[in-house]
Write an enzyme that holds these catalytic residues in place. Structure first.
Site, short mmCIF file in Angstrom:
data_model
loop_
_atom_site.label_atom_id
_atom_site.label_comp_id
_atom_site.label_asym_id
_atom_site.label_seq_id
_atom_site.Cartn_x
_atom_site.Cartn_y
_atom_site.Cartn_z
CG ASN A 17 -3.89 -4.30 3.47
OD1 ASN A 17 -3.37 -4.21 2.36
ND2 ASN A 17 -3.19 -4.29 4.58
NE ARG A 52 -2.04 -1.44 3.39
CZ ARG A 52 -2.17 -1.14 4.67
NH1 ARG A 52 -3.13 -0.35 5.08
NH2 ARG A 52 -1.33 -1.63 5.56
#
Length: 92
Positions: free
Chosen positions: A36, A18
């Site tokens: 996520n 990320r």
């Protein structure tokens, strides 16, 4: 301006995916979000110039060095003018 909804699967959690994605997307001037998923995937919405969105979709297939990307699914997404940056969202 175009938008894409991405679903990235493989070993993409716990490897800095990320943060890597946010850095790449911000460098390209894209807006949207990334998070996520409880199933182990990463989900993102990105929007911006067509060529830069195409580049981030291609980048998503490699990820950071510790990641192993099995698949990137990119679906057309309407552009949302409310997005003015790329943010990290909570896991869902």
């Amino acid at each position: 301006m175009i938008g894409r909804h991405l679903r990235i699967t493989g070993r993409v959690q716990g490897v800095g995916y990320r943060y890597w994605f946010i850095g790449r997307a911000k460098a390209r001037g894209l807006t949207g979000w990334v998070r996520n998923r409880a199933d182990g995937s990463v989900e993102a919405v990105v929007q911006g110039p067509e060529d830069e969105v195409a580049r981030i979709v291609a980048d998503a297939a490699s990820g950071p060095p510790a990641a192993r990307v099995d698949r990137v699914e990119a679906i057309e997404q309407p552009v949302d003018p409310a997005f003015n940056q790329l943010e990290q969202r909570l896991t869902c």
